[in-house]
Every structure is written in structure tokens, then in C-alpha cells.
Design an enzyme around this catalytic site. Structure first.
Site, PDB file in Angstrom:
ATOM      1  N   GLY A  41       0.793  -1.211   0.000  1.00 51.91           N
ATOM      2  CA  GLY A  41       0.000   0.000   0.000  1.00 51.91           C
ATOM      3  C   GLY A  41       0.829   1.265   0.000  1.00 51.91           C
ATOM      4  O   GLY A  41       0.359   2.332  -0.413  1.00 51.91           O
ATOM      5  N   SER A  42       2.091   1.160   0.439  1.00 47.26           N
ATOM      6  CA  SER A  42       2.984   2.326   0.440  1.00 47.26           C
ATOM      7  C   SER A  42       3.618   2.553  -0.917  1.00 47.26           C
ATOM      8  O   SER A  42       3.998   3.678  -1.251  1.00 47.26           O
ATOM      9  CB  SER A  42       4.088   2.139   1.489  1.00 47.26           C
ATOM     10  OG  SER A  42       3.552   2.005   2.787  1.00 47.26           O
ATOM     11  N   SER A  83       7.174   4.595   2.892  1.00 52.71           N
ATOM     12  CA  SER A  83       6.777   3.553   3.843  1.00 52.71           C
ATOM     13  C   SER A  83       5.811   4.183   4.836  1.00 52.71           C
ATOM     14  O   SER A  83       6.224   4.991   5.676  1.00 52.71           O
ATOM     15  CB  SER A  83       7.987   2.986   4.593  1.00 52.71           C
ATOM     16  OG  SER A  83       7.567   2.146   5.664  1.00 52.71           O
ATOM     17  N   SER A  85       4.159   3.045   7.460  1.00 54.24           N
ATOM     18  CA  SER A  85       4.477   2.765   8.865  1.00 54.24           C
ATOM     19  C   SER A  85       5.841   3.313   9.248  1.00 54.24           C
ATOM     20  O   SER A  85       6.091   3.642  10.412  1.00 54.24           O
ATOM     21  CB  SER A  85       4.448   1.258   9.124  1.00 54.24           C
ATOM     22  OG  SER A  85       5.537   0.615   8.472  1.00 54.24           O
ATOM     23  N   THR A  88       8.805  -0.683   7.357  1.00 57.20           N
ATOM     24  CA  THR A  88       8.886  -1.746   6.357  1.00 57.20           C
ATOM     25  C   THR A  88      10.347  -2.123   6.169  1.00 57.20           C
ATOM     26  O   THR A  88      11.163  -1.299   5.725  1.00 57.20           O
ATOM     27  CB  THR A  88       8.301  -1.267   5.015  1.00 57.20           C
ATOM     28  OG1 THR A  88       7.026  -0.664   5.250  1.00 57.20           O
ATOM     29  CG2 THR A  88       8.169  -2.418   4.038  1.00 57.20           C
ATOM     30  N   ARG A 135      -2.693   0.670   2.897  1.00 53.63           N
ATOM     31  CA  ARG A 135      -3.417   0.641   1.619  1.00 53.63           C
ATOM     32  C   ARG A 135      -4.534   1.670   1.562  1.00 53.63           C
ATOM     33  O   ARG A 135      -4.995   2.030   0.480  1.00 53.63           O
ATOM     34  CB  ARG A 135      -3.969  -0.757   1.352  1.00 53.63           C
ATOM     35  CG  ARG A 135      -5.014  -1.249   2.353  1.00 53.63           C
ATOM     36  CD  ARG A 135      -5.325  -2.710   2.088  1.00 53.63           C
ATOM     37  NE  ARG A 135      -6.340  -3.260   2.974  1.00 53.63           N
ATOM     38  CZ  ARG A 135      -6.105  -3.704   4.199  1.00 53.63           C
ATOM     39  NH1 ARG A 135      -4.888  -3.604   4.723  1.00 53.63           N
ATOM     40  NH2 ARG A 135      -7.085  -4.233   4.931  1.00 53.63           N
ATOM     41  N   GLU A 214      -6.340  -7.926  -0.256  1.00 53.00           N
ATOM     42  CA  GLU A 214      -6.307  -7.565   1.164  1.00 53.00           C
ATOM     43  C   GLU A 214      -7.683  -7.312   1.764  1.00 53.00           C
ATOM     44  O   GLU A 214      -7.944  -7.708   2.902  1.00 53.00           O
ATOM     45  CB  GLU A 214      -5.419  -6.334   1.370  1.00 53.00           C
ATOM     46  CG  GLU A 214      -3.944  -6.605   1.103  1.00 53.00           C
ATOM     47  CD  GLU A 214      -3.062  -5.480   1.608  1.00 53.00           C
ATOM     48  OE1 GLU A 214      -2.884  -5.349   2.833  1.00 53.00           O
ATOM     49  OE2 GLU A 214      -2.545  -4.721   0.757  1.00 53.00           O
ATOM     50  N   HIS A 230       0.180 -11.084 -26.432  1.00 55.09           N
ATOM     51  CA  HIS A 230       1.338 -11.831 -26.910  1.00 55.09           C
ATOM     52  C   HIS A 230       1.607 -13.069 -26.066  1.00 55.09           C
ATOM     53  O   HIS A 230       2.616 -13.745 -26.274  1.00 55.09           O
ATOM     54  CB  HIS A 230       2.570 -10.922 -26.929  1.00 55.09           C
ATOM     55  CG  HIS A 230       2.433  -9.766 -27.875  1.00 55.09           C
ATOM     56  ND1 HIS A 230       2.900  -9.785 -29.165  1.00 55.09           N
ATOM     57  CD2 HIS A 230       1.831  -8.561 -27.717  1.00 55.09           C
ATOM     58  CE1 HIS A 230       2.604  -8.637 -29.770  1.00 55.09           C
ATOM     59  NE2 HIS A 230       1.958  -7.877 -28.899  1.00 55.09           N
ATOM     60  N   LYS A 321       5.404 -11.132   9.325  1.00 51.50           N
ATOM     61  CA  LYS A 321       6.337 -10.184   9.943  1.00 51.50           C
ATOM     62  C   LYS A 321       6.851 -10.700  11.294  1.00 51.50           C
ATOM     63  O   LYS A 321       8.011 -10.520  11.640  1.00 51.50           O
ATOM     64  CB  LYS A 321       5.673  -8.819  10.112  1.00 51.50           C
ATOM     65  CG  LYS A 321       5.397  -8.105   8.793  1.00 51.50           C
ATOM     66  CD  LYS A 321       4.716  -6.769   9.021  1.00 51.50           C
ATOM     67  CE  LYS A 321       4.477  -6.032   7.712  1.00 51.50           C
ATOM     68  NZ  LYS A 321       3.777  -4.734   7.906  1.00 51.50           N
TER      69      LYS A 321
END
Length: 327
Positions: A41-42, A83, A85, A88, A135, A214, A230, A321
Site C-alpha cells: 500500500g505504500s 513507507s 508505517s 517496512t 493501503r 487484502e 502476446h 512479519k
């Protein structure tokens, strides 16, 4: 999440105020390249801006979604670190590399390690309101990317008027947008969404895919035209009513691309009847992009409701995380 989506026009207004009031530390200079580093989302705001500047910048604009920056990053590079937060780990690692490369750096964050490093190193840092899922803050981040490019003389200020016009459009069309989103969400229920768009709107298509992942908690994929002609078009070979194709369109898409879309529809209809076309509204790039972002954001939260899912919850990312933090 519904409230955050509903507040998108307010967020865009606030983003303009933040960008207009920020005083940059770094002086203007000539660059040989621009790299925006950020994920999820960042980072998606950077991808959408990348489409916008494609025919405007005379130097490369690259979106980096990794721990590592390209080896050509140097003192002649502008590195935009995004970022939300500020923590990240991939983006923090890339920031450290940008510092070592002596690049000009601008951070866009709500705090965390990125803000701390920027403060210690006296690096430009545009602070965003904190406490929201990354996000849901794409309006904040992509607008600050534009103001950063403007400060360094890389883009003109046309985008400010276009974003203001976008806000007006979203407010005027709020009921129609939600009504359309509800219809589309119902058509996507118990389906695997496949998103197609012209190449110059890939950022918006990726945004929609990520929101379905998400918010709606579904797997899906996207591709762009003409590239999918293609390769992926050959993959349409088996009838499958569980597939639902969404085509993001603009009235002024390049004429050859529009021809390709019509031919694609002829091919795909042999294998699924679920084809949804979503046309943008507005005159400028930003009006069209923001309209589609807002409409498809509504689709994602409404589909989450239909599926009985909490659109805000991302426990599996928190688990990932947590496991990484043990190493």
C-alpha cells in the site's frame, strides 16, 4: 475500511494541504534518474505516478519493490522512500543504501524507523497522519510523490488542479459510484477476478488487484494490453464460469488498444460470459485514475461484506512479519 474508503475525497484534500505546506530541505538540482522505493500500500502510489510521468519525464522513473536498490543509484539520483508505517524492513534497507550512495532522498511516512533515520541524517521527510492501514492512504502517498517531483522541477503543477477536480467528481458521483460498485461486487462473488487494462493504467489495475487481495480476501491476477495479447490470450482455452474478467477502460484509450480490447472480448466470451467493463470518468489522467481507484476500492469492501470477511484484517501479513522478526 468502509469509512476510510468513503473518506477518500477528504484524504485527497488533506494530501494537497500537506504537500503545499511542506518546506523542502534539499535544493533543486539535476538528476539522471528517479527511484521510488516502497512496497504494498505504500508503494502502489509510486506505480500510479509512474504511469502519469511516463510521457513527461526526460529521465527514468523506476519503482523499486525490494530490499536492494539498482547499482546505478548515485549522488545524481533522487530516491523517494515511501513507507507508511516507517518500519517496512525492505524499505528501511533500501533507505540505508540510498544514504551510502549519497543520493538526494525524500521520505514519505507517518513515523517509525524511516522518520527516525531522516531526522538523524537531516533528510527531507514528509509526515502523513498515522494510525491507518497503509493501503487506505494511497491518496496521501501518491500526492506527496507528485509534490516532490514538482519541487525538483520534474513535473509541472497541473496535477493540483486535476486532483481538485477529482475530489469534486467523487463528491458529485458518490451515490452512483457506490451503486456501480455494489453491482460489480455481486458479479464477482464466488468468482476469480481477472483484471485487464491498457498499459498506461497498469498502476490502477495493480491497485485493484491488491485491494481484492487484502480487503476481499480473494486471489486474482491482472495483465495489461497490448502485452497480454502476446501470451495470456493463448491461455484462454477452457470454459470456466468461475472466472470473471474486469476491463478497466478510458474513452480515450489509444485506438489500437481499444480495437484489441474488442477482439479480446470476442475470444474470452467463448470461455466465460462474466465480462465486466468499468469506464473511467473525467478529462485528465488524475480524474480518471482517481475515479477508478475509488470505484474499485468500494468494490473490494463490498465484496468483503458479501464474503463475510473483515476488510481491515490482515493477520497473515502480521504472522509473516512476526516470523521474520525471530530471525
Amino acid at each position: 475500511m468502509r469509512q476510510l474508503v468513503a473518506n477518500f475525497p477528504i484524504q485527497l484534500h488533506e494530501a494537497l494541504v500537506i504537500g503545499q505546506s511542506y518546506k523542502f530541505l534539499a535544493a533543486k538540482k539535476d538528476f539522471t534518474n528517479v527511484i521510488l522505493t516502497g512496497l504494498g500500500g505504500s508503494g502502489i502510489g509510486g506505480s500510479i505516478v509512474q504511469n502519469y510521468v511516463f510521457d513527461k519525464l526526460k529521465i527514468p522513473f523506476i519503482v523499486n519493490k525490494d530490499y536492494f536498490l539498482p547499482s546505478f543509484v548515485s549522488a545524481n539520483s533522487l530516491v523517494i522512500v515511501s513507507s507508511y508505517s516507517g518500519n517496512t524492513e525492505e524499505t528501511v534497507a533500501a533507505l540505508q543504501q540510498a544514504i551510502k550512495a549519497k543520493a538526494t532522498i525524500v521520505c514519505i511516512t507517518s513515523g517509525g524507523k524511516v522518520a527516525e533515520i531522516a531526522r538523524k541524517k537531516k533528510i527531507d521527510c514528509i509526515l502523513l497522519p498515522a494510525g491507518m492501514p497503509p493501503r487506505s492512504c494511497v491518496g496521501y502517498s501518491m500526492t506527496q510523490v507528485l509534490f516532490t517531483l514538482k519541487h525538483f522541477g520534474l513535473v509541472k503543477d497541473n496535477f493540483e488542479k486535476e486532483i481538485k477536480a477529482s475530489i469534486k467528481l467523487l463528491k458529485e458521483d458518490v451515490k452512483d459510484i457506490q451503486k456501480k460498485a455494489q453491482v460489480i461486487a455481486k458479479k464477482l462473488y464466488e468468482k476469480t477476478p481477472i483484471i485487464y487494462a491498457a498499459a498506461d493504467f497498469e498502476g490502477v489495475a495493480v491497485r485493484f488487484r491488491q485491494q481484492l487481495n487484502e480487503n476481499s480476501k480473494v486471489l486474482c491476477w491482472h495483465h495489461v494490453i497490448p502485452e497480454m495479447n502476446h501470451n495470456e490470450l493463448v491461455g484462454w482455452r477452457d470454459k470456466d464460469s468461475s472466472k470473471a474478467v474486469i476491463i478497466l477502460r478510458n474513452e480515450d484509450d489509444y485506438e489500437r488498444v481499444q480495437m484489441r480490447i474488442e477482439i479480446n472480448k470476442q475470444v474470452i466470451k467463448k470461455y466465460t460470459n462474466n465480462i465486466i467493463e468499468i469506464y473511467s470518468k473525467g478529462k485528465s489522467y488524475w480524474e480518471k485514475a482517481i475515479y477508478l481507484i475509488h470505484l474499485t476500492d468500494w468494490v473490494s469492501v463490498m465484496l468483503a461484506d458479501l464474503r463475510g470477511q473483515n476488510a481491515t484484517e490482515v493477520k497473515v501479513i502480521d504472522f509473516l512479519k512476526g516470523e521474520l522478526s525471530k530471525a
